[in-house]
Scaffold this motif. Structure first.
Motif, PDB file in Angstrom:
ATOM      1  N   GLY A 153     102.385  36.629 100.759  1.00  0.00           N
ATOM      2  CA  GLY A 153     103.648  35.925 100.901  1.00  0.00           C
ATOM      3  C   GLY A 153     103.963  35.200  99.603  1.00  0.00           C
ATOM      4  O   GLY A 153     103.866  35.759  98.511  1.00  0.00           O
ATOM      5  N   ASP A 154     104.301  33.913  99.717  1.00  0.00           N
ATOM      6  CA  ASP A 154     104.607  33.103  98.541  1.00  0.00           C
ATOM      7  C   ASP A 154     103.392  32.319  98.048  1.00  0.00           C
ATOM      8  O   ASP A 154     103.539  31.425  97.216  1.00  0.00           O
ATOM      9  CB  ASP A 154     105.749  32.129  98.858  1.00  0.00           C
ATOM     10  CG  ASP A 154     107.034  32.484  98.094  1.00  0.00           C
ATOM     11  OD1 ASP A 154     107.046  33.530  97.425  1.00  0.00           O
ATOM     12  OD2 ASP A 154     107.997  31.706  98.172  1.00  0.00           O
ATOM     13  N   ALA A 155     102.214  32.649  98.562  1.00  0.00           N
ATOM     14  CA  ALA A 155     100.979  32.025  98.096  1.00  0.00           C
ATOM     15  C   ALA A 155     100.335  32.917  97.041  1.00  0.00           C
ATOM     16  O   ALA A 155     100.361  34.151  97.150  1.00  0.00           O
ATOM     17  CB  ALA A 155     100.016  31.806  99.253  1.00  0.00           C
ATOM     18  N   GLN A 156      99.777  32.300  96.007  1.00  0.00           N
ATOM     19  CA  GLN A 156      99.187  33.072  94.908  1.00  0.00           C
ATOM     20  C   GLN A 156      97.918  32.394  94.395  1.00  0.00           C
ATOM     21  O   GLN A 156      97.820  31.163  94.360  1.00  0.00           O
ATOM     22  CB  GLN A 156     100.183  33.187  93.752  1.00  0.00           C
ATOM     23  CG  GLN A 156      99.663  34.020  92.571  1.00  0.00           C
ATOM     24  CD  GLN A 156     100.564  33.933  91.358  1.00  0.00           C
ATOM     25  OE1 GLN A 156     100.926  32.844  90.923  1.00  0.00           O
ATOM     26  NE2 GLN A 156     100.937  35.083  90.822  1.00  0.00           N
ATOM     27  N   VAL A 157      96.956  33.227  93.981  1.00  0.00           N
ATOM     28  CA  VAL A 157      95.821  32.737  93.209  1.00  0.00           C
ATOM     29  C   VAL A 157      96.317  32.514  91.782  1.00  0.00           C
ATOM     30  O   VAL A 157      96.875  33.426  91.170  1.00  0.00           O
ATOM     31  CB  VAL A 157      94.661  33.744  93.217  1.00  0.00           C
ATOM     32  CG1 VAL A 157      93.522  33.243  92.326  1.00  0.00           C
ATOM     33  CG2 VAL A 157      94.168  33.988  94.637  1.00  0.00           C
ATOM     34  N   SER A 158      96.141  31.313  91.279  1.00  0.00           N
ATOM     35  CA  SER A 158      96.659  30.990  89.952  1.00  0.00           C
ATOM     36  C   SER A 158      96.127  31.941  88.884  1.00  0.00           C
ATOM     37  O   SER A 158      94.935  32.258  88.863  1.00  0.00           O
ATOM     38  CB  SER A 158      96.284  29.550  89.586  1.00  0.00           C
ATOM     39  OG  SER A 158      96.588  29.277  88.230  1.00  0.00           O
ATOM     40  N   GLU A 159      97.015  32.378  88.012  1.00  0.00           N
ATOM     41  CA  GLU A 159      96.593  33.201  86.884  1.00  0.00           C
ATOM     42  C   GLU A 159      96.003  32.343  85.771  1.00  0.00           C
ATOM     43  O   GLU A 159      95.244  32.833  84.933  1.00  0.00           O
ATOM     44  CB  GLU A 159      97.780  34.014  86.361  1.00  0.00           C
ATOM     45  CG  GLU A 159      98.284  35.025  87.377  1.00  0.00           C
ATOM     46  CD  GLU A 159      99.431  35.880  86.852  1.00  0.00           C
ATOM     47  OE1 GLU A 159      99.964  35.533  85.773  1.00  0.00           O
ATOM     48  OE2 GLU A 159      99.774  36.863  87.509  1.00  0.00           O
ATOM     49  N   LYS A 160      96.338  31.044  85.764  1.00  0.00           N
ATOM     50  CA  LYS A 160      95.830  30.147  84.731  1.00  0.00           C
ATOM     51  C   LYS A 160      94.405  29.700  85.040  1.00  0.00           C
ATOM     52  O   LYS A 160      93.560  29.611  84.148  1.00  0.00           O
ATOM     53  CB  LYS A 160      96.748  28.919  84.614  1.00  0.00           C
ATOM     54  CG  LYS A 160      96.430  28.002  83.446  1.00  0.00           C
ATOM     55  CD  LYS A 160      97.507  26.934  83.285  1.00  0.00           C
ATOM     56  CE  LYS A 160      97.309  26.109  82.024  1.00  0.00           C
ATOM     57  NZ  LYS A 160      98.383  25.092  81.866  1.00  0.00           N
ATOM     58  N   HIS A 161      94.134  29.398  86.309  1.00  0.00           N
ATOM     59  CA  HIS A 161      92.796  28.974  86.736  1.00  0.00           C
ATOM     60  C   HIS A 161      92.616  29.486  88.150  1.00  0.00           C
ATOM     61  O   HIS A 161      93.206  28.950  89.089  1.00  0.00           O
ATOM     62  CB  HIS A 161      92.674  27.451  86.689  1.00  0.00           C
ATOM     63  CG  HIS A 161      91.270  26.945  86.872  1.00  0.00           C
ATOM     64  ND1 HIS A 161      90.419  27.404  87.853  1.00  0.00           N
ATOM     65  CD2 HIS A 161      90.558  26.006  86.180  1.00  0.00           C
ATOM     66  CE1 HIS A 161      89.268  26.778  87.772  1.00  0.00           C
ATOM     67  NE2 HIS A 161      89.329  25.924  86.764  1.00  0.00           N
ATOM     68  N   CYS A 162      91.784  30.519  88.312  1.00  0.00           N
ATOM     69  CA  CYS A 162      91.784  31.206  89.605  1.00  0.00           C
ATOM     70  C   CYS A 162      90.949  30.520  90.690  1.00  0.00           C
ATOM     71  O   CYS A 162      90.774  31.095  91.771  1.00  0.00           O
ATOM     72  CB  CYS A 162      91.402  32.676  89.454  1.00  0.00           C
ATOM     73  SG  CYS A 162      89.959  33.009  88.466  1.00  0.00           S
TER      74      CYS A 162
END
Length: 291
Positions: A239-248
């Motif tokens: 959905g609109d939730a994401q694992v951060s690309e900057k700090h996973c």
């Protein structure tokens, strides 16, 4: 509900009060006027009614069905910091930034790491908050807690049986004050260390996003973010939730993610890491309420 001098709100939205900006309401939200108000309220409250403390809402997922019982939020009456020699006493609602800044002004070193932890002193004490090689167990002298029955107790640091991101504080107990000890230091040097920590956080973490902070505890011998990256989860979405690309090791709400989206993404990550490395990640973020 018992009578109060503070503010007691029924069906209070919690999403605006948590960093993810998602989740359902509190059945009741109580913002006590002072420690006596809190103690009297808890003493009179039906023991069957669940109680939960809420700080700045950083390391927290409030599920979409909301939180039953009473959520207690310590506001301005509990947001203070006073230095006395190399010790400092802080209210349970004091932010890490206020605590660290007060220590700097008083020339108390060793407290700088609190600047980097998003939350309040009450939460730091309960969860043994830490960053950059230091944790609350290193500096805590004692704390004052209000128990679920309204009893006010002073506890020494040794009574909390601290381990990594965990304490032995009883369920329902609310930290209203803590005394910490540092060492004498030069305010300019303390500020320089605070600046270094702030710059390191800015460079490595998604601070301006809707996030819950560090999602998983570091397993023994591992860094959670490295396991997540190796399992191919950087940038993973639901959905609109994401694992951060900057700090996973950070989960993000990109806009309109539900708490169910965020928590399910977190479980997706745990499953992928387990399959890839055999390591079971343990949640650091608290997940509360009803789905």
């Amino acid at each position: 509900m018992p009578p109060v001098r503070g503010r007691l709100t029924r069906s209070a939205p919690l999403a605006p009060l948590v960093w993810f900006k998602a989740g359902g309401p509190a059945e009741w939200l109580f913002e006590p006027a002072d420690a006596d108000d809190l103690s009297a309220f808890l003493a009179a409250l039906d023991p069957a009614v669940p109680v939960m403390a809420l700080g700045l809402g950083s390391n927290l997922i409030v599920r979409d069905g909301g939180v039953a019982g009473v959520v207690i939020r310590l506001g301005k009456p509990f947001a203070f910091a006073r230095a006395d020699g190399d010790t400092m006493t802080c209210g349970g609602g004091t932010s890490g930034i206020l605590a660290a800044s007060t220590a700097r002004d008083a020339g108390v070193a060793g407290i700088e790491f609190l600047r980097s932890i998003p939350g309040t002193v009450g939460g730091f004490v309960r969860m043994n908050g830490g960053a950059y090689g230091r944790e609350v167990a290193d500096i805590l002298v004692s704390c004052t807690v209000v128990g679920r029955d309204g009893t006010v107790t002073r506890m020494a640091a040794a009574d909390l049986d601290y381990t990594y991101r965990h304490s032995a504080l009883p369920d329902g107990a609310i930290v209203i004050e803590a005394t910490v000890r540092g060492t004498p230091g030069d305010p300019a040097a303390i500020q320089a260390e605070m600046d270094r920590i702030a710059a390191a956080r800015e460079a490595s973490q998604p601070l301006r996003a809707k996030t819950g902070g560090s999602t998983y505890k570091n397993p023994p011998g591992h860094k959670a973010w490295a396991l997540i990256d190796a399992a191919g989860c950087r940038g993973l979405t639901r959905g609109d939730a994401q694992v951060s690309e900057k700090h996973c090791n950070f989960l993000l709400n990109l806009g309109h993610a539900t708490s169910a989206d965020i928590e399910a993404l977190g479980e997706d990550v745990r499953a992928r890491v387990k399959a890839d490395s055999g390591v079971t990640l343990e949640w650091e973020i608290r997940r509360v309420g009803m789905a």
